[in-house]
Design a protein around this motif. Structure first.
Motif, PDB file in Angstrom:
ATOM      1  N   ALA A  96       0.837  -1.199   0.000  1.00  0.00           N
ATOM      2  CA  ALA A  96       0.000   0.000   0.000  1.00  0.00           C
ATOM      3  C   ALA A  96       0.874   1.252   0.000  1.00  0.00           C
ATOM      4  N   CYS A 139       2.137   1.848  -3.398  1.00  0.00           N
ATOM      5  CA  CYS A 139       1.115   2.384  -4.302  1.00  0.00           C
ATOM      6  C   CYS A 139       0.832   3.843  -3.962  1.00  0.00           C
ATOM      7  N   ASP A 140       0.876   4.157  -2.676  1.00  0.00           N
ATOM      8  CA  ASP A 140       0.690   5.560  -2.287  1.00  0.00           C
ATOM      9  C   ASP A 140       1.720   6.426  -2.998  1.00  0.00           C
ATOM     10  N   LEU A 193       0.669   6.957  -6.394  1.00  0.00           N
ATOM     11  CA  LEU A 193      -0.497   7.834  -6.473  1.00  0.00           C
ATOM     12  C   LEU A 193      -0.107   9.279  -6.204  1.00  0.00           C
ATOM     13  N   TYR A 235      -8.690   2.872  -5.919  1.00  0.00           N
ATOM     14  CA  TYR A 235      -7.608   2.690  -4.959  1.00  0.00           C
ATOM     15  C   TYR A 235      -7.976   3.427  -3.687  1.00  0.00           C
ATOM     16  N   LYS A 236      -8.056   2.696  -2.620  1.00  0.00           N
ATOM     17  CA  LYS A 236      -8.408   3.328  -1.351  1.00  0.00           C
ATOM     18  C   LYS A 236      -7.129   3.562  -0.565  1.00  0.00           C
ATOM     19  N   THR A 237      -6.989   4.757  -0.082  1.00  0.00           N
ATOM     20  CA  THR A 237      -5.782   5.051   0.686  1.00  0.00           C
ATOM     21  C   THR A 237      -6.173   5.779   1.966  1.00  0.00           C
ATOM     22  N   GLU A 238      -5.490   5.464   3.042  1.00  0.00           N
ATOM     23  CA  GLU A 238      -5.846   6.090   4.304  1.00  0.00           C
ATOM     24  C   GLU A 238      -5.765   7.605   4.164  1.00  0.00           C
TER      25      GLU A 238
END
Lengths: 404, 404, 404
Positions: free
Chosen positions: A354, A357-358, A361, B16-19
């Motif tokens: 994650a 991917c952040d 993004l 895409y889910k991100t905190e």
């Protein structure tokens, strides 16, 4: 204020707090993340759990007790010994059948040795002499058979002789043994390697390498082979062959052969599936290229006493094949701890995925700038001046901030 | 509603889910967190991976087969035996050169023992007697040499005597052996410890402790020492010395010395860097303080038969040094699973670090109250009464809440 | 823009970023999550750390050197040998007291064997014959004692005879030994198993199974039992009994008994708490049901030479009890790495628990729909059309979105 904080803290105990997520409608990153997730999942399930059995706790400490027994006779006809028949009591050393046993296949016999003085073998450099002065009395011959007496013995009309020594006389002739007659018959020997292996820590019930059968005649007549993998009876000749060596050469020069028994047990399955795997290898072949002792041999003596009560002995330099039975094992059993650890590490990897991917993004794609603003919500108290640039302002309207 | 939920669920699959993060402009906590992160990183990289090689799977199950060979002679001149020369066939027990071998350096000889009746040694308390009644016929002498016949033998004008026993007579004199002559010469022995060790599980290619050289003369002439760490030839005297013992004392009393060979192999490096490390230690020194058997000795007999076909024997109580060659090894090879596990645990620690910093941010610093409001966004549906205190209200404007 | 991004990136380095949480006032899920957390914590602390000592690095590679010594005599009175007394030099094979030793308790003696020709035992099927043609000259008798000479020997008025063989004659009578007299006295033997075990890798200081006492008389007089667990002196009879066997049966048939010594050491505690645990088991009992060699026996010979210098021997088929002393150990010591790994995996599990509770919150409870909207904040840039349904819209007011 603090009191309210504690009240809040207590209240929040039974609230459920869940991370707030930002849904970035970027299919690129979304699919990328799914790919990462799937590959981690595949690694965890496929490799760690299915292939490597990561859910098992493995134990490699194996206690084993090996019982071996040899059968067979050999007939020889040599100049020193004449016609002679050899049985197990003659050629198996030591006799008691432990995990290491030696089969004598060739020998140099030096009969009737007595404590006396005689010339040292002329094959030993340190014993060569021209005059008595070359043999210092009381000095041991380096790599020799005795202690120098101080005299230099020469055959007539020879300049060079050998020192006289105090030793078991006559000394052994250092002649390389000719091809051994014993080995001619050795192929009829059986090694009845009846092994008993036990796991101490993980495997209370004892396991054997003998096929659990009541068929007497089978266990009496069978010979180990790829067709009969659980027959505990081996032909010496076959073992040497499986070890990739030539029997005749080994029989005359001697050697060491390892019989490795591998137990690779999955204790989550039935014990009957936990079977031994044999492998045979020559352990001394490395030495063949080396000066020190190609082959394998040792000396021992049989002691006699004559009518006058004087000791004499027959020295035997025994060449032969030493067999080392080495039992090695691994037992795996389901255990919660390694399971959790492997799952846990997999989950932690997801987090890393994650994070990766952040990065994509937030810094690599076209609208990363916009998403950064959404992901990171900058807050500041009215008491300090805002450092934030408008693009970083996130989704806060002034009145919210002022509202505090 | 549910249908929409499923639609949302499906759509969200490729989002895409991100905190969502709250940026707290608190340099204190920020730096604290960086410090935590760095220290965890340092631990992971520096300690786990570089020092402890956490990326390796280690195997400690080592199969080894040890070949030993001794050379050398010794000359003794004792009252019992007269001038005598000892060679390997005399003083090495057992002769076949396995990983445990014994070198006789001192002995008590009791020649010409025959099955007969004779007085028990008066050093044995249980054999002392005053009258025949003290010697119960057929009873074995405790820690003695035979079975009582029922008679009490006394020298004339003695009150106290010793029981007569049926035994191998005469019995051994329990005299402590004087300094042994064999050990005087023993320093010329070589232990040619030619070892062959193999890894079963991780290390297919066999490794030797013999320097891979073709220099014959070197391997013939070298002696193991710190200068020649890979020479496989040891002087008995040096081994005892390296084990921190006095040779003379050991030679006369006997003892056990362990020759430990450690293989500590990094299989990610070249095999040639996988070399043995020797250590020598005395294994029986603890017993020296103990009553039971200081030193090391055992009894064996040579059996003869006289002209009448009657058996007699020479009993030998052999004192000497037993050498146990113990091979121990550890092989490490890169393996993805421990690597992932260590990385995963490190990442999980980061999470713990973040949790810790959150505590600081939310409850310990001055504006913690304000940050708490920002971090935790309280939501409630219109259907229930709000429990939240204004200070916990967070960044929600009434219209948002009312807007649902 | 990019430049601003980098500026933001740099600034953010010393900001503290913390996840934004949504407080869902759903006591159901809240309590569920607490339960999950507590159970994980209980597993981690209770099972992993307290029960399984997950904070320790364990080492199972144990180097041990075993010293054994037997004491005691036995008196027998048999037809072959007459009255005879046996001491350690007679019945202990091999004599030198290693970890495997054999105590002869029964024997078949075949005296005065010489190399000659004689009839094979008629118990061997392959040796039965009707005419000379049945005995092919030079062929070894299968499972027999010699090589056929080609003659078929018959007692008068017998049709069936046995082949004449060249062998050590006379051949051994294959009679099962009657109950052994030696074993009658064997209970007085002591096995003074004085063991010395050492950890190589984890345990530098050597440990012993002998009670660290200076009480001489105790160590001289004690016998191992549940009351005296650290006394190193064992009665043979007791060992066999503890192994669950009948001594008389074992003594006459022979057998193998394992003496297992387990060291289970917690090196974080005092070394004095690291004590051995003994267990005794019969290793050959499986064979009892099997045709191949119930019990344990082997043959050896004593060689003599008569006045004419002709060799003859006494063949002894020795039945007895073989003892295998097997030392096995496990040492655990605190180590940071497994500790971190276990903690890390526990934390990762917490994440999994949170994920699970999220599923409940977002899809299973009544107001899941509402919470989903709160948890997931959908963002989209003005450049693309919104896909989001109102319910999924989250807490964004139009002006915010338009504000960019």
């Amino acid at each position: 204020m603090g009191q309210v904080a504690w009240k809040g803290l207590f209240l929040s105990l039974f609230d459920y707090k869940t991370e707030k997520y930002v849904i970035a409608k970027s299919k690129k990153v979304g699919i990328l993340y799914r790919v990462v997730q799937l590959s981690i999942l595949a690694y965890l399930v496929g490799w760690v759990f299915i292939v490597k059995k990561g859910y098992q706790d493995t134990d490699t400490s194996l206690q084993s007790s090996v019982i071996t027994k040899l059968k067979g006779v050999a007939f020889t006809n040599t100049s020193e010994l004449g016609e002679r028949l050899w049985d197990v009591a003659d050629y198996v050393i030591p006799p008691q059948g432990e995990n290491v046993f030696f089969v004598m296949t060739n020998l140099i016999v030096t009969p009737n040795q007595r404590q006396a003085t005689c010339p040292e073998s002329d094959r030993i450099p340190d014993a060569l002499c021209y005059k008595d002065g070359d043999c210092m009395a009381g000095e041991a011959v380096v790599a020799g058979n005795g202690v120098k007496t101080g005299r230099c013995l020469k055959d007539r009309d020879n300049i060079r002789g050998t020192c006289e020594i105090l030793a078991w006389c006559p000394v052994e002739k250092r002649s390389k043994p000719k091809y051994s007659p014993i080995s001619a018959a050795v192929v009829v020997y059986d090694v009845q390697a009846k092994r008993e292996t036990r796991w101490i820590s993980l495997f209370p019930t004892c396991r054997m390498n003998v096929l659990a059968t009541n068929n007497e005649s089978y266990l009496k007549s069978c010979r180990y082979s790829t067709e009969h993998p659980y027959c505990p009876i081996f032909l010496l000749g076959s073992i040497v062959q499986w070890a990739g060596s030539d029997f005749q050469e080994m029989a005359s020069e001697g050697g060491v052969i390892g019989i490795q028994i591998e137990w690779n047990c999955d204790l989550d399955k039935a014990a009957s599936e936990c079977n031994p795997h044999y492998s045979f290898s020559r352990l001394d072949n490395k030495f063949a290229e080396k000066p020190i002792s190609s082959g394998y041999n040792f000396r021992f003596a049989k002691y006699y006493r004559d009518a006058e009560g004087i000791d004499y002995r027959t020295l035997i330099k025994a060449y032969g094949i030493r067999f080392d039975v080495m039992v090695n094992g691994k037992a795996g059993k389901f255990n919660i701890i390694p399971t959790i650890i492997n799952i846990g590490s997999g989950l932690a990897l997801m987090g890393a995925g994650a994070f990766f991917c952040d990065l994509v993004l937030l810094y690599l794609i076209k609208k990363s700038n916009f998403y950064r603003g959404k992901k990171y919500e900058e807050v500041k108290s009215s008491s300090r001046k805002s450092l934030s640039s408008p693009t970083l302002n996130g989704n806060q309207s002034p009145d919210q901030v002022g509202g505090l």
